[in-house]
Scaffold this motif. Structure first.
Motif, PDB file in Angstrom:
ATOM      1  N   ARG A   1      -1.202 -10.934   5.299  1.00  0.00           N
ATOM      2  CA  ARG A   1      -2.494 -10.477   5.262  1.00  0.00           C
ATOM      3  C   ARG A   1      -3.258 -11.549   4.235  1.00  0.00           C
TER       4      ARG A   1
ATOM      5  N   ARG B   1      -9.025 -17.166   7.087  1.00  0.00           N
ATOM      6  CA  ARG B   1     -10.520 -16.553   7.625  1.00  0.00           C
ATOM      7  C   ARG B   1     -11.567 -16.991   6.806  1.00  0.00           C
TER       8      ARG B   1
ATOM      9  N   GLN C   1     -12.755  -2.097  -3.579  1.00  0.00           N
ATOM     10  CA  GLN C   1     -12.120  -0.795  -3.601  1.00  0.00           C
ATOM     11  C   GLN C   1     -10.888  -0.891  -2.665  1.00  0.00           C
ATOM     12  N   SER C   2     -10.688  -2.001  -1.766  1.00  0.00           N
ATOM     13  CA  SER C   2      -9.771  -1.969  -0.891  1.00  0.00           C
ATOM     14  C   SER C   2      -8.284  -1.925  -1.441  1.00  0.00           C
TER      15      SER C   2
ATOM     16  N   LEU D   1      -5.948   1.251  -0.973  1.00  0.00           N
ATOM     17  CA  LEU D   1      -4.871   1.209   0.267  1.00  0.00           C
ATOM     18  C   LEU D   1      -3.622   0.685  -0.018  1.00  0.00           C
TER      19      LEU D   1
ATOM     20  N   PRO E   1     -11.203   2.266   1.896  1.00  0.00           N
ATOM     21  CA  PRO E   1     -10.464   0.840   1.414  1.00  0.00           C
ATOM     22  C   PRO E   1     -10.430  -0.278   2.753  1.00  0.00           C
ATOM     23  N   LEU E   2     -11.255  -1.049   3.034  1.00  0.00           N
ATOM     24  CA  LEU E   2     -11.344  -1.828   4.320  1.00  0.00           C
ATOM     25  C   LEU E   2     -11.536  -3.283   3.696  1.00  0.00           C
ATOM     26  N   TYR E   3     -10.811  -4.015   4.580  1.00  0.00           N
ATOM     27  CA  TYR E   3     -11.163  -5.434   4.558  1.00  0.00           C
ATOM     28  C   TYR E   3     -11.813  -5.769   5.777  1.00  0.00           C
TER      29      TYR E   3
ATOM     30  N   ASP F   1     -12.795  -8.532   6.696  1.00  0.00           N
ATOM     31  CA  ASP F   1     -12.557  -9.727   7.461  1.00  0.00           C
ATOM     32  C   ASP F   1     -11.646  -9.318   8.715  1.00  0.00           C
ATOM     33  N   MET F   2     -10.959  -8.186   8.323  1.00  0.00           N
ATOM     34  CA  MET F   2     -10.096  -8.115   9.557  1.00  0.00           C
ATOM     35  C   MET F   2     -10.660  -7.443  10.624  1.00  0.00           C
TER      36      MET F   2
ATOM     37  N   TYR G   1      -6.271  -4.210  11.029  1.00  0.00           N
ATOM     38  CA  TYR G   1      -6.248  -3.371   9.948  1.00  0.00           C
ATOM     39  C   TYR G   1      -5.457  -2.225  10.089  1.00  0.00           C
TER      40      TYR G   1
END
Lengths: 241, 315
Positions: A10, A17, A81-82, A85, B84-86, B88-89, B94
């Motif tokens: 990732r 990216r 805040q990712s 996860l 809690p996200l990215y 760019d994905m 994700y």
């Protein structure tokens, strides 16, 4: 190991990216290209000296690029805040740090690989051996790994990337001042402090001139391990705060 | 499912939560209700193993969350206040990443992810980059990552925060569906969210549990004064509706009715729950009863009393 691999993929994809990764790569190669032209090609020198000049300037570029690449690794995730996860998934802090570090190291390795045309030009037009180039690049890679670990530790300390960058530069700066500090100390502290230095003794006096020694390799591996351990412990400690 | 004993959290010398103790049974939907700063998020983060408690114990499905957080994390899906996200994905990448982090094998998540996408109406945006999605979609992606590994316990921290009314209704429906297959713990400071989606409530304030039970239990124990509203069709013969209402035991006052489109609406002050008696009296008097309810949300009154007449919690 599986978690490390998942996080590694990732993070590496994120570097590829994001424009930030490419900007760092482009800036590092541009600066090194200019320095190579100014310091290496503008005057008549022995090819071995030109190669030394290349590794001298490339080591500085590598240290800066490593810090800049590393500062986003944890701080950005805290800011967005990712990180929650990762923290609430069944993966250890060690796996998180290792995955992120290895991804950054791979990307940094890519930047180093793209600079290889410069020493190859020297080899084509001069009298240097391939082993001198390989040893120099091994040194750059180890130095980069150590500075990525320093940057990653700084990134784990705060949610602000700018502050992480300042802290990383500060820690990295201190690591190249031990040699000068050692000079003003009396034995036995002189030797101990001088040996802690991350550049003068271990890179300039070794890899840069094509000399590989176990001591220098172990030093960089230990430095990397130390700061990665600090990063892991910092992430653990943050959960208690 | 969850057994919390004397749980507390301090940030430095400042107490954020506790000590609190509570239990949540398998299949229950429990709401954490409290004003901002009451300690809801701190409690949920500790339950999700994102934060370590200062003292006390948490057991999830019989596993100690402090001693063995990895085992507990496999049983939990957590949606924090900010998903809690990215950015760019893509959504599907994700969800694959989230599933793999939770230990799912490729074959398992290849089967599971399309179901999750469909359940949360994300199929159309599966290939979209998360950073380009609207807030409502992002919130759904947040829920999707929380359920992708089929956890037993789902912890949702303010799941409707920042959503528009249509999205709130959709999210509420999603939560109702999730209740059927998960033990659900939801926090909110919005009373209607909690009352419409949860079986049982824990009311938090100043880092302590101020009340617990079902909505009826809480209101029964806390409420001693009510207002009831009754709407009847205006009688043709001019019967004294207020007189009928005034004779009901427990009614203390009947206000002048509001007249609209051939109906009369009475607001009745009372010192006990007189809704059943009002219904019987009006129907018994041959009146057409069109509506009968509390003037205010009983839960709202209970909540405000528990947290100190609307005063903000101190932590």
């Amino acid at each position: 190991m599986r978690a490390t691999s998942i996080i590694y993929r990732r993070e590496l994809a994120a570097y590829l990216r994001s424009p930030a990764g490419w900007i760092v790569a482009a800036a590092a190669l541009l600066i090194e290209g200019i320095l190579f032209q100014i310091r290496g090609l503008s005057q008549e020198q022995l090819s071995a000296d030109v190669l030394r000049q290349f590794f001298w300037s490339m080591s500085g570029v590598t240290m800066f690029a490593a810090i800049i690449l590393a500062i986003r690794l944890v701080a950005e995730e805290r800011q967005t805040q990712s990180l929650v996860l990762l923290n609430t998934s069944p993966v250890s802090d060690l796996s998180i740090v290792a995955g992120k570090f290895l991804a950054a190291l791979t990307f940094l390795g890519g930047i180093l690989a793209l600079s290889v045309y410069m020493p190859l030009l020297i080899k084509v037009n001069g009298k240097i051996t391939a082993s001198q180039i390989i040893v120099g690049y091994l040194g750059l890679w180890l130095l980069g790994a150590a500075y990525l670990a320093i940057g990653l530790f700084a990134s784990a300390l705060t949610r602000h990337q700018l502050l992480a960058g300042v802290l990383g530069a500060l820690f990295g700066g201190v690591m190249v001042m031990f040699y000068q500090l050692g000079k003003v100390l009396d034995p036995p502290f002189r030797d101990v402090v001088s040996h802690l230095d991350a550049w003068w003794g271990h890179f300039q006096g070794g890899f840069m001139i094509g000399v590989i020694s176990l001591e220098n390799v172990v030093y960089y591996l230990a430095l990397t391990y130390f700061f990665l351990l600090l990063a892991v412990k910092t992430m653990e400690a943050k959960r208690w705060q | 499912m969850i057994n919390v004993t004397n749980l507390s959290k301090f940030y430095g010398a400042k107490r954020a939560l506790g000590p609190v103790s509570f239990q949540i049974e398998d299949g229950e939907a429990v709401g954490f209700l409290g004003l901002n700063g009451a300690g809801k998020t701190t409690a949920l983060r500790m339950l999700a193993c994102d934060l370590r408690p200062s003292s006390g114990s948490i057991s999830v499905d019989g596993v100690d969350a402090v001693a063995d957080p990895h085992q507990v994390k496999q049983r939990i899906g957590f949606l924090p206040e900010a998903p809690p996200l990215y950015p760019d994905m893509t959504v599907i990448d994700y969800l694959r990443f989230a599933a793999e982090l939770r230990g799912m094998r490729k074959a398992d998540h290849a089967r599971r992810i399309p179901d999750v996408l469909e359940r949360l109406q994300l199929t159309d945006v599966a290939a979209d980059v998360i950073g380009t999605l609207s807030h409502g979609y992002r919130q759904r992606v947040g829920v999707a990552q929380a359920i992708v590994h089929e956890p037993k316990l789902l912890i949702l921290d303010e799941p409707t925060r920042g959503l528009d009314p249509v999205q709130i209704i959709e999210m509420r429906e999603t939560i109702r569906q999730l209740k059927e297959s998960h033990t659900v713990l939801i926090s909110s400071h919005i009373l209607s969210e909690i009352s419409q989606t949860c079986d049982r409530l824990l009311i938090l304030g100043r880092g302590e549990i101020l009340g617990r039970g079902t909505e009826d239990e809480l209101t029964a124990t806390q409420l001693d004064v009510k207002q009831v509203v009754a709407m009847v069709r205006a009688p043709d013969d001019g019967r004294d509706v207020a007189g009928v209402l005034g004779k009901i035991p427990g009614v203390t006052d009947v206000a002048e009715p509001r007249t609209m489109h051939g109906t009369l609406t009475y607001v009745i002050d009372c010192d006990q729950d007189v809704r059943a008696a009002v219904g019987r009296a009006l129907v018994g008097a041959g009146l057409d009863l069109l509506r009968l309810d509390s003037v205010h949300s009983e839960l709202e009154q209970t909540f405000l009393r528990l947290v100190g007449e609307g005063g903000h919690a101190s932590n």
